[in-house]
Design a protein around this motif. Structure first.
Motif, PDB file in Angstrom:
ATOM      1  N   ILE A  85       0.855  -1.186   0.000  1.00 53.67           N
ATOM      2  CA  ILE A  85       0.000   0.000   0.000  1.00 53.67           C
ATOM      3  C   ILE A  85       0.886   1.230   0.000  1.00 53.67           C
ATOM      4  O   ILE A  85       1.856   1.303   0.742  1.00 53.67           O
ATOM      5  N   ASN A  86       0.546   2.192  -0.811  1.00 55.87           N
ATOM      6  CA  ASN A  86       1.287   3.446  -0.766  1.00 55.87           C
ATOM      7  C   ASN A  86       0.706   4.356   0.296  1.00 55.87           C
ATOM      8  O   ASN A  86       1.401   4.881   1.151  1.00 55.87           O
ATOM      9  N   ARG A  87      -0.608   4.558   0.240  1.00 52.87           N
ATOM     10  CA  ARG A  87      -1.287   5.445   1.180  1.00 52.87           C
ATOM     11  C   ARG A  87      -2.564   4.736   1.594  1.00 52.87           C
ATOM     12  O   ARG A  87      -3.348   4.330   0.738  1.00 52.87           O
ATOM     13  N   ALA A 133       3.393  -0.257 -10.401  1.00 50.87           N
ATOM     14  CA  ALA A 133       4.818   0.076 -10.343  1.00 50.87           C
ATOM     15  C   ALA A 133       4.948   1.506  -9.846  1.00 50.87           C
ATOM     16  O   ALA A 133       4.582   2.456 -10.530  1.00 50.87           O
ATOM     17  N   CYS A 134       5.449   1.618  -8.630  1.00 50.15           N
ATOM     18  CA  CYS A 134       5.498   2.925  -7.966  1.00 50.15           C
ATOM     19  C   CYS A 134       6.805   3.633  -8.305  1.00 50.15           C
ATOM     20  O   CYS A 134       7.854   3.003  -8.403  1.00 50.15           O
ATOM     21  N   VAL A 135       6.747   4.948  -8.436  1.00 56.79           N
ATOM     22  CA  VAL A 135       7.980   5.706  -8.684  1.00 56.79           C
ATOM     23  C   VAL A 135       8.952   5.578  -7.518  1.00 56.79           C
ATOM     24  O   VAL A 135      10.136   5.850  -7.667  1.00 56.79           O
ATOM     25  N   GLU A 136       8.443   5.186  -6.356  1.00 58.67           N
ATOM     26  CA  GLU A 136       9.342   5.056  -5.213  1.00 58.67           C
ATOM     27  C   GLU A 136      10.107   3.748  -5.246  1.00 58.67           C
ATOM     28  O   GLU A 136      10.822   3.418  -4.309  1.00 58.67           O
ATOM     29  N   GLY A 137       9.971   2.988  -6.319  1.00 61.41           N
ATOM     30  CA  GLY A 137      10.889   1.890  -6.530  1.00 61.41           C
ATOM     31  C   GLY A 137      10.382   0.501  -6.217  1.00 61.41           C
ATOM     32  O   GLY A 137      11.138  -0.438  -6.311  1.00 61.41           O
ATOM     33  N   GLY A 172       2.449   3.945 -11.117  1.00 61.43           N
ATOM     34  CA  GLY A 172       1.547   3.630 -10.004  1.00 61.43           C
ATOM     35  C   GLY A 172       0.805   4.838  -9.475  1.00 61.43           C
ATOM     36  O   GLY A 172      -0.392   4.780  -9.177  1.00 61.43           O
ATOM     37  N   VAL A 173       1.513   5.948  -9.380  1.00 61.37           N
ATOM     38  CA  VAL A 173       0.974   7.167  -8.787  1.00 61.37           C
ATOM     39  C   VAL A 173      -0.307   7.660  -9.485  1.00 61.37           C
ATOM     40  O   VAL A 173      -1.143   8.310  -8.862  1.00 61.37           O
ATOM     41  N   PHE A 174      -0.484   7.298 -10.766  1.00 58.64           N
ATOM     42  CA  PHE A 174      -1.672   7.782 -11.484  1.00 58.64           C
ATOM     43  C   PHE A 174      -2.847   6.800 -11.412  1.00 58.64           C
ATOM     44  O   PHE A 174      -3.891   7.069 -11.979  1.00 58.64           O
TER      45      PHE A 174
END
Ligand SMILES: Nc1nc2c(c(=O)[nH]1)N[C@H]1C(S)=C(S)[C@@H](COP(=O)(O)O)O[C@H]1N2
Ligand SMILES: [Mo]
Length: 382
Positions: free
Chosen positions: A237-239, A285-289, A368-370
């Protein structure tokens, strides 16, 4: 009182490095590796940036679906691998970095200033990039902007640096690593040892971080901020819904999906769940890697867009229930929009609230962010 006398040969914690170990052969070889790592990192970074600022005449393809997962994975791995390489390279030229007097001539002064710019921007870039992977942003400025513009400064400085040093680079690469005069120092480290240590350092950081994107190595992902299978429904989970402040609104009976366009319509939860769904295997795929593959199910975005009077060329804006936050709204168009799902299910189950219940976007080759979670509004804007 006896005078305090320092031992002539203080005990050393580290292997002794004689000056003979610092050599052009090592600097050039480590420099070549660093150049390759920086090059891959730069290109894959630009590809990622392109997801944020695409040109409408060159749309982002939707295939391969794992494209962003691969390029972002390479970006993070080459970026992390450049940290030990950069440190070894700096060590190998350290006496020159601190040489006195600082400038022998105007040209020499310029060269040293350009190296100072290169070293400081490269250090800032890799260290802040690594902090980004750790999901740690202790600064007030926009990470994306600074990371992007520093990359251009570094690219320019690297090209200048290579051009200026080309004769030395050629010479260094043609010299053998173990110089003919290099007797193996009894308690020291050899030149070959330095290269092996650098290679091991790169190997360790690469192997311990690649696990967050390459599942077979997940169990050794010691430095990895996330594990691909840790999280509800086996996806990180990102957020969370609690962090986004949507735990109540996402579960409320008053939830509606509003679809606007020439023929706007609204769906309640029952209406949403009655829509025919399709299944797809797609990575987040998250920009945070980190990245994780998963199986998703839900209505196709294009079906909702067409029902609202749009078509395959429409640009679509999605808005989350989240009241604030940088990822509340996203825009999608072109091949990615035509291939996107509005997911209601993840890995065979109804979406968990942290994954975006009741409805989230999931699109192929899309950062991923979008992939907006807790979607409540879909606007056909153009
Ligand atoms: N509304 C909303 N959607 C969002 C986010 C967010 O903070 N708010 N985070 C995004 C980011 S950065 C990523 S990587 C993915 C992560 O999805 P997951 O938490 O389901 O794995 O969701 C995206 N969608
Ligand atoms: Mo993300």
């Amino acid at each position: 009182m006896p005078a305090l006398r320092l031992p002539e040969n203080p005990p050393r914690l580290w292997p002794r490095v004689s000056d003979g170990v610092r050599s052009l052969a090592i600097t050039a070889r480590v420099g070549r590796l660093l150049g390759i790592a920086f090059g891959i990192c730069f290109v894959t970074g630009l590809l990622s940036h392109y997801q944020y600022a695409p040109w409408n005449w060159l749309p982002i393809p939707s295939a391969p679906a794992w494209g962003y997962r691969l390029t972002q994975g390479l970006h993070v791995i080459t970026g992390i691998a450049s940290i030990p390489l950069l440190l070894v390279k700096l060590w190998s030229v350290f006496p020159k970095l601190v040489a006195w007097p600082p400038a022998r001539s105007a040209v020499h002064a310029l060269e040293r200033i350009s190296i100072a710019v290169l070293v400081s921007s490269a250090l800032l870039e890799v260290v802040t990039g690594f902090m980004n992977v750790l999901n740690w942003y202790p600064w007030p400025w926009s990470f994306i902007d600074v990371h992007h513009w520093l990359a251009w400064v570094i690219a320019g400085s690297v090209i200048l640096h290579i051009a200026v040093k080309l004769p030395l680079i050629r010479q260094g690469l043609s010299e053998p690593v173990a110089g003919p005069d290099e007797g193996e120092p009894p308690s020291g480290i050899s030149r070959r040892g330095v290269l092996i240590a650098a290679g091991t350092g790169v190997g360790i950081v690469a192997v311990t971080t690649v696990g967050q994107t390459f599942t077979p190595l997940e169990s050794v992902g010691l430095l990895a901020a996330r594990r691909p299978h840790e999280g509800p429904q086996n996806v990180p989970i990102n957020r969370t819904a609690a962090q986004a402040g949507v735990t109540t609104t996402a579960r409320a009976a008053s939830y509606r999906l509003e679809v606007t366009g020439p023929k706007p319509f609204e769906l309640d939860l029952a209406g949403l769940e009655a829509l025919p769904g399709v299944a797809r295997e797609l990575p987040i795929a998250c920009v945070e890697g980190w990245s994780a593959g998963a199986s998703w199910n839900g209505p196709r975005l294009i079906d909702l867009v067409q029902r609202a009077g749009g078509n395959g060329d429409s640009t679509v804006r999605l808005t989350s229930l989240e009241k604030a936050g940088p990822y509340r709204v996203s825009t999608i168009s072109g091949p990615q929009m035509r291939a996107a799902l509005m997911a209601t299910h993840l890995n065979g189950e109804r979406l968990e609230i942290d994954h975006g219940y009741p409805l989230r976007l999931i699109a192929p080759n899309h950062a991923g962010v979008f992939n907006t979670k807790w979607v409540t509004k879909i606007e056909v804007v153009g």
